[in-house]
Design an enzyme around this catalytic site. Structure first.
Site, PDB file in Angstrom:
ATOM      1  N   GLU A 246       4.482  31.998  -5.705  1.00  0.00           N
ATOM      2  CA  GLU A 246       4.367  30.786  -6.510  1.00  0.00           C
ATOM      3  C   GLU A 246       4.951  29.586  -5.795  1.00  0.00           C
ATOM      4  O   GLU A 246       4.337  28.507  -5.777  1.00  0.00           O
ATOM      5  CB  GLU A 246       5.060  31.003  -7.856  1.00  0.00           C
ATOM      6  CG  GLU A 246       4.922  29.812  -8.801  1.00  0.00           C
ATOM      7  CD  GLU A 246       5.405  30.140 -10.200  1.00  0.00           C
ATOM      8  OE1 GLU A 246       4.853  31.075 -10.806  1.00  0.00           O
ATOM      9  OE2 GLU A 246       6.326  29.459 -10.683  1.00  0.00           O
ATOM     10  N   ARG A 272      -7.364  -5.050  -2.696  1.00  0.00           N
ATOM     11  CA  ARG A 272      -6.635  -5.939  -3.605  1.00  0.00           C
ATOM     12  C   ARG A 272      -6.086  -7.128  -2.832  1.00  0.00           C
ATOM     13  O   ARG A 272      -5.369  -6.962  -1.825  1.00  0.00           O
ATOM     14  CB  ARG A 272      -5.492  -5.170  -4.269  1.00  0.00           C
ATOM     15  CG  ARG A 272      -4.503  -5.999  -5.058  1.00  0.00           C
ATOM     16  CD  ARG A 272      -5.127  -6.608  -6.286  1.00  0.00           C
ATOM     17  NE  ARG A 272      -4.094  -7.169  -7.166  1.00  0.00           N
ATOM     18  CZ  ARG A 272      -4.357  -8.003  -8.161  1.00  0.00           C
ATOM     19  NH1 ARG A 272      -5.611  -8.369  -8.401  1.00  0.00           N
ATOM     20  NH2 ARG A 272      -3.379  -8.451  -8.913  1.00  0.00           N
ATOM     21  N   GLN A 283       3.890  -6.415   4.929  1.00  0.00           N
ATOM     22  CA  GLN A 283       4.687  -5.339   5.513  1.00  0.00           C
ATOM     23  C   GLN A 283       5.347  -4.466   4.453  1.00  0.00           C
ATOM     24  O   GLN A 283       5.428  -3.233   4.609  1.00  0.00           O
ATOM     25  CB  GLN A 283       5.747  -5.938   6.433  1.00  0.00           C
ATOM     26  CG  GLN A 283       6.412  -4.901   7.342  1.00  0.00           C
ATOM     27  CD  GLN A 283       7.343  -5.569   8.345  1.00  0.00           C
ATOM     28  OE1 GLN A 283       8.444  -5.970   7.977  1.00  0.00           O
ATOM     29  NE2 GLN A 283       6.896  -5.703   9.583  1.00  0.00           N
TER      30      GLN A 283
END
Length: 391
Positions: A246, A272, A283
């Site tokens: 798991e 955008r 940056q």
């Protein structure tokens, strides 16, 4: 970023991964919240036909016979292609926490009776260990299994059990000797139709909403002697083995989800515009995305390192624990960053906020990250030594 999961896979594994992504996008779309058991089973049966719910089960029992690396690769592709991370989580919990213990410790009769249907998608399995007073400390279980003529009587309650509302069989950990320590736990295969077994209502969760979860109660459930998985007293060993699967392969689904959100975040930063420029040229934005990519790649390296060790039989306690910590922490932080970079859009319904919600439980289930750090420290010879099984 483009769809490129380069990890040295062979051509067959790459082809399989591409198939899983296409299938998941086409067939596993959902609102991302468990509300309809029949629709859940419909998608589950489709996943079964694609071999997703039995990837690492031997072919003799209806599985695909993949090793841990290929199984992780499959889960990563499922997490990438399936926007409902909860459904992918349910598939992985079924396979690694419940089915693999039957593969590794079951008798021929148990394997023959359960595995074909669990691999085909006809049946669903759940692993029942967590209790209200026994989460991280698995040796403090209050669910008891009392020996009687011809079998055992189970009494007690489990909580937060993944797949419980839809499960056909439960892999149940119970105390056969409450004072027996490591050897006091025994694992049972309990049919969901067993008299005295009841499942509570599905629980609401902040994340992984597409994965049905509920409490399970055992009110003097009589199970036959051949319902014991492994041998009496071997429950802790079985549990530890399932957790290696798991903590390694299940968390690969989060890698796929992270990659999906990373790609859409890069695309968002390119498109955008603010102050006359794409925000990706700032940056502060570009550096945050680079950090997201670094966390993802580092977590991925640790996970596949653990998967290779599991596949070649050299797995230890450290590898799966470090992989689990790295993937879960990376998923949370990448979710936070993806929300932040989208601004107001990030807090609307969408894959960024969904990743964050779905990632929050990952730091808790399969043993909290704090417990994993304790496990690693103990393996390094540090910290207190206690005869306990921790999640």
């Amino acid at each position: 970023m483009s769809y490129d999961f380069d990890a040295g896979f062979d051509a067959d594994t790459e082809e399989m991964r591409d198939m899983v992504v296409r299938f998941a996008r086409r067939e596993l779309d959902s609102p991302g919240r468990f509300a309809d058991a029949e629709d859940f089973r419909r998608r589950w049966r489709l996943a079964g036909k694609q071999g997703l719910v039995g990837t690492c089960v031997p072919g003799d029992f209806g599985g695909s016979g993949l090793d841990a690396v290929a199984a992780a690769a499959t889960m990563e592709a499922l997490g990438y292609g399936c926007a409902d991370t909860g459904f992918a989580f349910s598939v992985a919990a079924h396979l690694f926490a419940a089915v693999m213990p039957i593969v590794e410790f079951g008798t021929d009769r148990q394997r023959g009776a359960w595995l074909p249907a669990l691999c085909s998608g006809e049946r669903i399995a759940a692993h029942a260990i967590t209790e209200p007073e026994a989460g991280s400390d698995a040796l403090r279980l209050r669910t008891r299994a009392r020996g009687v003529d011809g079998g055992y009587v189970l009494s007690g309650s489990k909580c937060f059990i993944t797949n419980a509302p839809v499960a056909d069989v439960f892999v149940v950990q119970a105390a056969t000797d409450p004072r027996g320590g490591f050897f006091g736990l025994t694992t049972f295969l309990v049919d969901a139709s067993t008299a005295g077994l009841t499942v509570g209502r599905p629980l609401d969760k902040v994340g992984l909403r597409g994965s049905p979860t509920a409490d399970v109660h055992f009110d003097d459930c009589l199970v036959p002697a051949d319902a014991v998985l492994g041998a009496e007293g071997s429950g802790a060993t079985i549990f530890s083995s399932s957790m290696k699967w798991e903590r390694t392969c299940l968390f690969a689904a989060y890698l796929g989800a992270m990659r999906r959100v990373l790609e859409s975040t890069v695309e968002h930063a390119r498109e955008r515009e603010q102050f006359g420029s794409p925000i990706g040229e700032f940056q502060a934005v570009s550096h945050r995305i680079v950090d997201m990519l670094g966390r993802y790649e580092a977590a991925r390296l640790l996970l596949y390192r653990a998967a290779r060790a599991l596949a070649d039989g050299t797995a230890d306690e450290i590898g799966p624990a470090l992989a689990k910590i790295a993937v879960s922490e990376a998923a949370v932080q990448i979710g936070l960053d993806a929300v932040q970079l989208r601004g107001a859009l990030g807090v609307m319904d969408g894959e960024a906020e969904a990743l964050l919600r779905d990632a929050l439980p990952a730091r808790i289930f399969s043993g909290t990250n704090e417990i994993q750090k304790n496990n690693v420290a103990r393996a390094l010879g540090l910290g207190r030594r206690r005869s306990a099984v921790r999640r």
